[in-house]
Each structure stands twice: as C-alpha cells, then as structure tokens.
Design a protein around this motif. Sequence first.
Motif, PDB file in Angstrom:
ATOM      1  N   VAL A  73       0.825  -1.211   0.000  1.00  0.00           N
ATOM      2  CA  VAL A  73       0.000   0.000   0.000  1.00  0.00           C
ATOM      3  C   VAL A  73       0.858   1.260   0.000  1.00  0.00           C
ATOM      4  O   VAL A  73       0.438   2.304  -0.515  1.00  0.00           O
ATOM      5  CB  VAL A  73      -0.949  -0.003   1.218  1.00  0.00           C
ATOM      6  CG1 VAL A  73      -1.715   1.302   1.324  1.00  0.00           C
ATOM      7  CG2 VAL A  73      -1.915  -1.179   1.123  1.00  0.00           C
ATOM      8  N   ALA A  74       2.055   1.173   0.552  1.00  0.00           N
ATOM      9  CA  ALA A  74       2.880   2.368   0.757  1.00  0.00           C
ATOM     10  C   ALA A  74       3.367   3.043  -0.528  1.00  0.00           C
ATOM     11  O   ALA A  74       3.457   4.277  -0.557  1.00  0.00           O
ATOM     12  CB  ALA A  74       4.078   2.021   1.646  1.00  0.00           C
ATOM     13  N   PRO A  75       3.735   2.316  -1.611  1.00  0.00           N
ATOM     14  CA  PRO A  75       4.282   3.010  -2.787  1.00  0.00           C
ATOM     15  C   PRO A  75       3.426   4.142  -3.342  1.00  0.00           C
ATOM     16  O   PRO A  75       3.968   5.214  -3.654  1.00  0.00           O
ATOM     17  CB  PRO A  75       4.450   1.874  -3.809  1.00  0.00           C
ATOM     18  CG  PRO A  75       4.713   0.682  -2.979  1.00  0.00           C
ATOM     19  CD  PRO A  75       3.841   0.860  -1.764  1.00  0.00           C
ATOM     20  N   PRO A  76       2.101   3.991  -3.488  1.00  0.00           N
ATOM     21  CA  PRO A  76       1.323   5.138  -3.986  1.00  0.00           C
ATOM     22  C   PRO A  76       1.344   6.343  -3.049  1.00  0.00           C
ATOM     23  O   PRO A  76       1.033   7.460  -3.473  1.00  0.00           O
ATOM     24  CB  PRO A  76      -0.101   4.571  -4.112  1.00  0.00           C
ATOM     25  CG  PRO A  76       0.077   3.099  -4.195  1.00  0.00           C
ATOM     26  CD  PRO A  76       1.264   2.801  -3.343  1.00  0.00           C
ATOM     27  N   ALA A  77       1.695   6.113  -1.786  1.00  0.00           N
ATOM     28  CA  ALA A  77       1.663   7.200  -0.808  1.00  0.00           C
ATOM     29  C   ALA A  77       2.930   8.035  -0.793  1.00  0.00           C
ATOM     30  O   ALA A  77       3.045   8.952   0.014  1.00  0.00           O
ATOM     31  CB  ALA A  77       1.429   6.619   0.596  1.00  0.00           C
ATOM     32  N   VAL A  78       3.875   7.740  -1.694  1.00  0.00           N
ATOM     33  CA  VAL A  78       5.122   8.508  -1.698  1.00  0.00           C
ATOM     34  C   VAL A  78       4.950   9.862  -2.374  1.00  0.00           C
ATOM     35  O   VAL A  78       5.827  10.726  -2.257  1.00  0.00           O
ATOM     36  CB  VAL A  78       6.254   7.722  -2.406  1.00  0.00           C
ATOM     37  CG1 VAL A  78       6.493   6.400  -1.713  1.00  0.00           C
ATOM     38  CG2 VAL A  78       5.936   7.511  -3.878  1.00  0.00           C
ATOM     39  N   PHE A  79       3.852  10.041  -3.092  1.00  0.00           N
ATOM     40  CA  PHE A  79       3.641  11.326  -3.765  1.00  0.00           C
ATOM     41  C   PHE A  79       3.350  12.401  -2.728  1.00  0.00           C
ATOM     42  O   PHE A  79       2.750  12.145  -1.685  1.00  0.00           O
ATOM     43  CB  PHE A  79       2.515  11.208  -4.779  1.00  0.00           C
ATOM     44  CG  PHE A  79       2.799  10.210  -5.860  1.00  0.00           C
ATOM     45  CD1 PHE A  79       3.696  10.505  -6.872  1.00  0.00           C
ATOM     46  CD2 PHE A  79       2.209   8.957  -5.838  1.00  0.00           C
ATOM     47  CE1 PHE A  79       3.981   9.578  -7.855  1.00  0.00           C
ATOM     48  CE2 PHE A  79       2.484   8.020  -6.820  1.00  0.00           C
ATOM     49  CZ  PHE A  79       3.374   8.335  -7.832  1.00  0.00           C
ATOM     50  N   TYR A  80       3.718  13.606  -3.052  1.00  0.00           N
ATOM     51  CA  TYR A  80       3.745  14.686  -2.064  1.00  0.00           C
ATOM     52  C   TYR A  80       2.416  14.903  -1.343  1.00  0.00           C
ATOM     53  O   TYR A  80       2.400  14.998  -0.113  1.00  0.00           O
ATOM     54  CB  TYR A  80       4.216  15.984  -2.717  1.00  0.00           C
ATOM     55  CG  TYR A  80       4.343  17.119  -1.736  1.00  0.00           C
ATOM     56  CD1 TYR A  80       5.431  17.173  -0.858  1.00  0.00           C
ATOM     57  CD2 TYR A  80       3.381  18.108  -1.656  1.00  0.00           C
ATOM     58  CE1 TYR A  80       5.558  18.198   0.055  1.00  0.00           C
ATOM     59  CE2 TYR A  80       3.497  19.143  -0.744  1.00  0.00           C
ATOM     60  CZ  TYR A  80       4.586  19.180   0.110  1.00  0.00           C
ATOM     61  OH  TYR A  80       4.695  20.189   1.014  1.00  0.00           O
ATOM     62  N   THR A 121       2.379   1.546   7.067  1.00  0.00           N
ATOM     63  CA  THR A 121       2.187   2.210   5.776  1.00  0.00           C
ATOM     64  C   THR A 121       2.768   3.621   5.803  1.00  0.00           C
ATOM     65  O   THR A 121       3.464   4.045   4.877  1.00  0.00           O
ATOM     66  CB  THR A 121       0.695   2.267   5.422  1.00  0.00           C
ATOM     67  OG1 THR A 121       0.177   0.930   5.317  1.00  0.00           O
ATOM     68  CG2 THR A 121       0.474   2.989   4.104  1.00  0.00           C
ATOM     69  N   THR A 122       2.500   4.347   6.870  1.00  0.00           N
ATOM     70  CA  THR A 122       3.013   5.721   6.969  1.00  0.00           C
ATOM     71  C   THR A 122       4.533   5.736   7.086  1.00  0.00           C
ATOM     72  O   THR A 122       5.200   6.593   6.489  1.00  0.00           O
ATOM     73  CB  THR A 122       2.388   6.422   8.182  1.00  0.00           C
ATOM     74  OG1 THR A 122       2.708   5.701   9.384  1.00  0.00           O
ATOM     75  CG2 THR A 122       0.874   6.480   8.053  1.00  0.00           C
ATOM     76  N   SER A 123       5.089   4.796   7.827  1.00  0.00           N
ATOM     77  CA  SER A 123       6.542   4.751   7.994  1.00  0.00           C
ATOM     78  C   SER A 123       7.244   4.376   6.689  1.00  0.00           C
ATOM     79  O   SER A 123       8.245   4.999   6.300  1.00  0.00           O
ATOM     80  CB  SER A 123       6.918   3.758   9.095  1.00  0.00           C
ATOM     81  OG  SER A 123       6.373   4.143  10.327  1.00  0.00           O
ATOM     82  N   LEU A 124       6.721   3.353   6.008  1.00  0.00           N
ATOM     83  CA  LEU A 124       7.348   2.923   4.762  1.00  0.00           C
ATOM     84  C   LEU A 124       7.211   3.980   3.675  1.00  0.00           C
ATOM     85  O   LEU A 124       8.112   4.143   2.846  1.00  0.00           O
ATOM     86  CB  LEU A 124       6.729   1.603   4.293  1.00  0.00           C
ATOM     87  CG  LEU A 124       7.130   0.356   5.070  1.00  0.00           C
ATOM     88  CD1 LEU A 124       6.429  -0.875   4.511  1.00  0.00           C
ATOM     89  CD2 LEU A 124       8.645   0.152   5.039  1.00  0.00           C
ATOM     90  N   ALA A 125       6.090   4.699   3.648  1.00  0.00           N
ATOM     91  CA  ALA A 125       5.916   5.752   2.645  1.00  0.00           C
ATOM     92  C   ALA A 125       7.006   6.807   2.793  1.00  0.00           C
ATOM     93  O   ALA A 125       7.554   7.294   1.788  1.00  0.00           O
ATOM     94  CB  ALA A 125       4.532   6.380   2.784  1.00  0.00           C
ATOM     95  N   LYS A 126       7.330   7.156   4.022  1.00  0.00           N
ATOM     96  CA  LYS A 126       8.404   8.136   4.254  1.00  0.00           C
ATOM     97  C   LYS A 126       9.751   7.589   3.802  1.00  0.00           C
ATOM     98  O   LYS A 126      10.532   8.288   3.140  1.00  0.00           O
ATOM     99  CB  LYS A 126       8.454   8.506   5.736  1.00  0.00           C
ATOM    100  CG  LYS A 126       9.535   9.526   6.093  1.00  0.00           C
ATOM    101  CD  LYS A 126       9.470   9.876   7.558  1.00  0.00           C
ATOM    102  CE  LYS A 126      10.501  10.951   7.913  1.00  0.00           C
ATOM    103  NZ  LYS A 126      11.882  10.462   7.739  1.00  0.00           N
TER     104      LYS A 126
END
Length: 234
Positions: A73-80, A121-126
Amino acid sequence: MRKAAAFVALVVLGWTVWDTGADPVRLAHGLPWIADFVRRMLPPDLAVLPATLLGAVKTVEIALLGTAVAAAVAPPAVFYPARTVLNLFRSVDTLVYALIFVAAVGLGPFPGVLAVVAYTTTSLAKLYSEAIEGIEPGPVDAITATGASRLQVLRYGVLPQVLPLFLSYVLYRLETNIRAATVLGFVGAGGIGFYLQTYLRMIDYPAASTALLVTVVMVMVIDGLSSKLRAQLV
C-alpha cells in the motif's frame, strides 16, 4: 556560544531530572523487590509452553501480514500530497491504532493486523520517498538519452537503485513490528501479549516467565534472519 549552550543543556537536563523524580536512591531501594519478582518467576512453567508458542505464532502472523499489506500500500503514498497527510497519521503509535481497531472490529488478531498496517504504511511511505529522492541521476539520464520510454527508464534506471532499499526497509519494519505485535495483546489485539497479560493478572509468574522467554527467543530469531537478509540486499 558553546559555553552558553552547554549551560542551557545542563539546566534543562537538571530540570528534567527533578521534574521526573529520577532518584537513584529509590531505584536502589526497589532492587530487592525486583529480585523477589524474578525469584517468583523461576522456574518457568513449561506446562503453558504449547499455548505460548501458539501465541508467538499469532504474533508473527500479525506482524508478517501487516507488514506485507503495508509494503504493497505504501508506494502510492510517496507522492507529495499523500505524504503530507500521512505525516499526521505517523505521529500515532501502533498501540493507539490497536485500541481504535479493537473498539471497531472486536478482540483478536485482526485489529492487531490493522494497527500494524496503519502505522507501517506511513513509515514505509516516508522511507520509500527518501530512497527515491536519493537515487543517482546518472543511470536515469543515460537511459533517457537512448530514447527509452518512461516505463523503460523506471524499469532499468530507477527500480535497480531503489528496490534493494525498499526490501531492506520492509525487513526492518518487520523486525520492529514483531516487537510491537508482542505488546498489542495487552489491549486485546491477539498474540503472545494476551497470554503474558493473562498470566500476570492471575499472578502466575512462572507461566509469565515462560511467555517472556518465548518472546525473547522469537524476537532474537526474527532479528537474526532479517539482519542476514538485509545484509545481502544492501
């Protein structure tokens, strides 16, 4: 300037010692009680070993499933825009998420999985975003200069640089999630923490020591395996 900074640091440190009541004398007076508590836990009650092993398996399952879902789930959350929102959610601890999900879906391992997913998810996105920002532009520019498409640039210029880091971050989060999932049982989210809490409430210290020993062995094994895998990736 340095002397002033050191003075301020000492004042702040002294204040925290006073305000928190940090007293080595009190600790020294409490050592006999600690020794008595340890004495009551020995020898471990091996009769509860099957139950605690089952709890350990549940703990690993919670951490493994939660980490796997979060990694996907985390990869899409890397966008600003998404990162800005997730910064807020990353400030909430896994245990708090577990309390929320226990109230929402009931007791058991499932709210524990949801709690691990929410925080990881929040940690991996960062971590993912930092890895992407730190890639070397050279390979990307070289592949782009050949007339490659964006998909080819991503496949041959970006992924070889970030994928090992992504996998390393996932393994690291798995290690920490194993420890976090151990505590989630104290709030009803399943795993070995539930057994540990039950034995302590029953004042069955030998059984509690068995649960603690199983927890220590479980964490050491997972940490060892994860460290070896991460060493091969990075």
